[in-house]
Design a protein around this motif. Structure first.
Motif, PDB file in Angstrom:
ATOM      1  N   GLY A  89       0.807  -1.205   0.000  1.00 42.40           N
ATOM      2  CA  GLY A  89       0.000   0.000   0.000  1.00 42.40           C
ATOM      3  C   GLY A  89       0.844   1.260   0.000  1.00 42.40           C
ATOM      4  N   TYR A  90       0.203   2.374  -0.294  1.00 41.76           N
ATOM      5  CA  TYR A  90       0.893   3.654  -0.418  1.00 41.76           C
ATOM      6  C   TYR A  90       0.715   4.537   0.810  1.00 41.76           C
ATOM      7  N   LEU A  91      -0.347   4.322   1.574  1.00 42.28           N
ATOM      8  CA  LEU A  91      -0.641   5.172   2.720  1.00 42.28           C
ATOM      9  C   LEU A  91      -0.653   4.355   4.000  1.00 42.28           C
ATOM     10  N   GLN A 384       3.931  -4.184  -6.611  1.00 47.96           N
ATOM     11  CA  GLN A 384       4.474  -4.191  -5.240  1.00 47.96           C
ATOM     12  C   GLN A 384       4.555  -2.777  -4.667  1.00 47.96           C
ATOM     13  N   SER A 385       3.499  -2.002  -4.941  1.00 45.23           N
ATOM     14  CA  SER A 385       3.395  -0.625  -4.422  1.00 45.23           C
ATOM     15  C   SER A 385       4.590   0.238  -4.807  1.00 45.23           C
ATOM     16  N   ALA A 444      -3.768  -2.543  -6.799  1.00 48.64           N
ATOM     17  CA  ALA A 444      -3.397  -1.408  -5.960  1.00 48.64           C
ATOM     18  C   ALA A 444      -4.587  -0.907  -5.148  1.00 48.64           C
ATOM     19  N   ALA A 445      -5.753  -0.800  -5.799  1.00 50.62           N
ATOM     20  CA  ALA A 445      -6.950  -0.353  -5.077  1.00 50.62           C
ATOM     21  C   ALA A 445      -7.364  -1.368  -4.021  1.00 50.62           C
ATOM     22  N   GLU A 448      -5.285  -1.031  -0.891  1.00 52.49           N
ATOM     23  CA  GLU A 448      -5.705   0.096  -0.056  1.00 52.49           C
ATOM     24  C   GLU A 448      -6.979  -0.237   0.708  1.00 52.49           C
ATOM     25  N   VAL A 449      -7.902  -0.952   0.065  1.00 53.01           N
ATOM     26  CA  VAL A 449      -9.132  -1.363   0.752  1.00 53.01           C
ATOM     27  C   VAL A 449      -8.798  -2.219   1.966  1.00 53.01           C
ATOM     28  N   VAL A 450      -7.889  -3.171   1.773  1.00 55.23           N
ATOM     29  CA  VAL A 450      -7.487  -4.047   2.868  1.00 55.23           C
ATOM     30  C   VAL A 450      -6.889  -3.243   4.015  1.00 55.23           C
ATOM     31  N   ASN A 451      -6.011  -2.311   3.689  1.00 57.13           N
ATOM     32  CA  ASN A 451      -5.346  -1.530   4.739  1.00 57.13           C
ATOM     33  C   ASN A 451      -6.322  -0.636   5.498  1.00 57.13           C
TER      34      ASN A 451
END
Length: 593
Positions: A89-91, A384-385, A444-445, A448-451
């Motif tokens: 993830g990115y965030l 891999q982000s 990628a989306a 982010e949903v998982v995180n």
């Protein structure tokens, strides 16, 4: 075109999204959320494992203990505890909530996360329906696959793309593998009860006997395999290959059944009535497959002028809004379209789409050349982000810079070697580029949903399983459910009902089989499953019960699915949900000792 064909075209987005991400996306959530939790704490309240004075000395505590600490210690706890870190993830949502928002503004942070979660679901839907599935359809057409083969392979993959990607991520960590299976079970319960029951309530119909019995039997076999894996607590190489082998056998069975049906119809046209359930079922199966072979973009991609300049072609190709359609639509449609516009523009800019049903194959010379420069960059920055994209070759030049230079050179050559009016012979290759790029956007989306859901679980002290069972499953399935219900109201309940079982078979067999196979190839060891908590067995039992009820009751009703049958399925899901929540909060639990 006949009225039935029009209804089928209207139902096309439903078929494309019909199993799309509900199940394994699920897994992704449940799965990644747990990565780092040392064990599965299902059905029991979360007890703080760290005292305030020991924040700096607790290298591996349950991240959900953060809310029991003083507000001044929470940020340091989140940053120093490995269990609070996300692998992808990115965030970093936990750090954002506890370090960048004032403690009194934590409700505001959670509210923003929820809105961002809903928008991510929108991104997943748009990417799969308008970019991922159409490119898969183009690939199946290029390979000249029959409708039935394409329907149970490429198009099934398109429908369950987020689920499959979630499973691959889930099984990459042994601590989350068992939870991933539980998430798949929960998605299966939702589809086989709420969606199937809703279809029967809206439009009672006669189910196709042979396809129904075939699909339910294969799905029950897959569920039994997963039951056994949970019981033994491991998945070996032979077990993973068994999952994939069973799916190959299912594909072969579908092809043979279609061939036998066509042979029987050719021999007995006089005796075969087009109104019989068998005949209708096979026809509708073909209709489902054929309708997914090419996504209808409508006015948004329809050429307006025969002769346009390169700049005009690029401007029109990048415009996701059709002014004529905008004027004719309702206010709610316009509001949703406004939310979609940034996503659609970004995807149009980065993902090529090939449409075999068009004369020009959706060839837009300036935009497709731009894709050659941008799409590879998106691939390396989303894989891999972005880890591989920022890697420096020789410690000097980053990978993304090399990709940009190579893509720009290729785009320049293509631009001067082609024309605006006729697609080049190699245009079909853009379908593969679009497939890869859209797949990585989805991945990628989904990450982010998982995180986000993991962060919500930490804040509210909920287990990963119950989050997948509720928020993730509902968010992923609500679009498919409404599409199925719309299709049933239009008079195509068999088509909608068939999609309920076909997609989840692919998700479970390929998701578990391929996910475990890749993990075994990386670690050279069997996949260990954490001891399953009570909630996982509640999920498995509910799914087995719903399938058993359908397998027994539907033939007893002579395959006449009534409103009473649909209501029973909805009541079954409601009871399951109540039991699952009571188990989560410890009201229902196993006696120790």
């Amino acid at each position: 075109m006949p009225a039935g064909g029009e209804a089928a075209r209207a139902a096309r987005p439903r078929v494309l999204m019909a199993g799309r991400w509900s199940h394994l996306l699920w897994v992704l959530l449940l799965v990644e959320t747990v990565s780092g939790s040392g064990g599965l704490s299902l059905g029991t309240p979360v007890r703080p494992q760290v005292h305030v004075s020991g924040v700096n000395q607790a290298p591996m505590a349950d991240c959900r203990s953060v809310c029991s600490l003083n507000v001044s210690d929470r940020c340091n706890f989140v940053r120093s505890n490995p269990d609070c870190r996300s692998d992808g993830g990115y965030l970093d949502y936990l750090e954002g909530a506890f370090c960048h928002f004032h403690p009194n503004l934590l409700p505001l942070a959670i509210t923003l996360y929820v809105f961002w979660l809903l928008y991510l679901f929108l991104i997943l839907g748009v990417t799969a329906a308008k970019f991922f599935c159409p490119n898969l359809s183009a690939i199946s057409s290029t390979l000249q696959l029959s409708h039935n083969v394409a329907g149970v392979t490429f198009l099934a993959f398109g429908n369950g793309a987020p689920d499959i990607f979630s499973a691959l991520v889930a099984f990459s960590d042994s601590r989350t593998a068992g939870l991933a299976i539980g998430a798949l079970f929960g998605a299966g319960v939702l589809v086989t009860t709420v969606v199937a029951g809703g279809i029967a309530i809206l439009h009672p119909f006669t189910a196709a006997s042979r396809p129904f019995l075939r699909d339910v039997s294969f799905y029950m076999t897959a569920v039994f395999l997963t039951f056994t894996a949970l019981y033994f607590g491991r998945i070996t190489l032979a077990w993973a290959l068994g999952y994939l082998g069973l799916y190959v056998f299912y594909v072969v069975t579908v092809i043979l059944c279609t061939w036998i049906y066509q042979w029987q119809r050719a021999r007995s046209l006089v005796c075969s009535s087009p109104g019989t359930p068998e005949m209708l079922s096979e026809s509708e199966d073909d209709l489902v497959s054929s309708n997914t072979n090419s996504y209808d973009y409508g006015d948004e991609y329809r050429p307006l002028l025969s002769q346009e300049t390169t700049a005009e072609i690029l401007a029109r190709a990048l415009n996701p809004l059709d002014s004529r359609k905008w004027r004719s639509k309702s206010a709610s449609w316009r509001a949703l379209k406004v939310l979609k516009l940034p996503v659609e523009f970004l995807l149009l800019l980065t993902v090529p789409v090939v449409d075999p049903d068009k004369d020009d194959k959706n060839w837009k010379r300036p935009l497709n050349c731009l894709h050659l420069a941008i799409s590879p960059l998106v691939v390396v920055l989303t894989l891999q982000s972005g880890v591989y994209g920022v890697y420096e070759i020789g410690g000097v030049l980053p990978v993304w810079a090399v990709v940009v230079m190579a893509g720009t050179a290729l785009a320049s050559i293509t631009f001067f070697a082609t024309s605006n009016n006729e697609p080049p012979k190699f245009h079909w290759l853009f379908a593969f580029l679009g497939f890869l790029t859209s797949a990585l956007w989805i991945n990628a989306a989904a990450t982010e949903v998982v995180n986000i859901l993991r962060s919500l679980g930490v804040v509210f002290r909920l287990s990963n399983t119950v989050l997948g069972l509720t928020l993730l499953a509902w968010g992923n399935s609500i679009g498919d459910a409404f599409s199925d219900f719309t299709l049933a109201r239009q008079g195509y309940p068999r088509m909608a009902f068939a999609a309920c079982f076909g997609g989840i078979i692919f998700n479970l067999l390929v998701g578990v089989g391929l996910g475990c196979l890749l993990q075994i190839s990386r670690s050279h060891a069997e996949v260990k499953l954490e001891p399953a908590g009570l909630l996982v067995w509640v999920l498995a039992g509910a799914l087995g019960l719903s399938l058993a009820i359908s397998l027994v009751s539907v033939p007893l009703q002579c395959f006449q699915l009534s409103k009473a049958y649909g209501l029973c399925l909805l009541l079954l899901y409601l009871n399951f949900l109540i039991v699952a929540l009571l188990t989560e909060f410890g009201v229902i639990h196993l006696k120790s000792g």
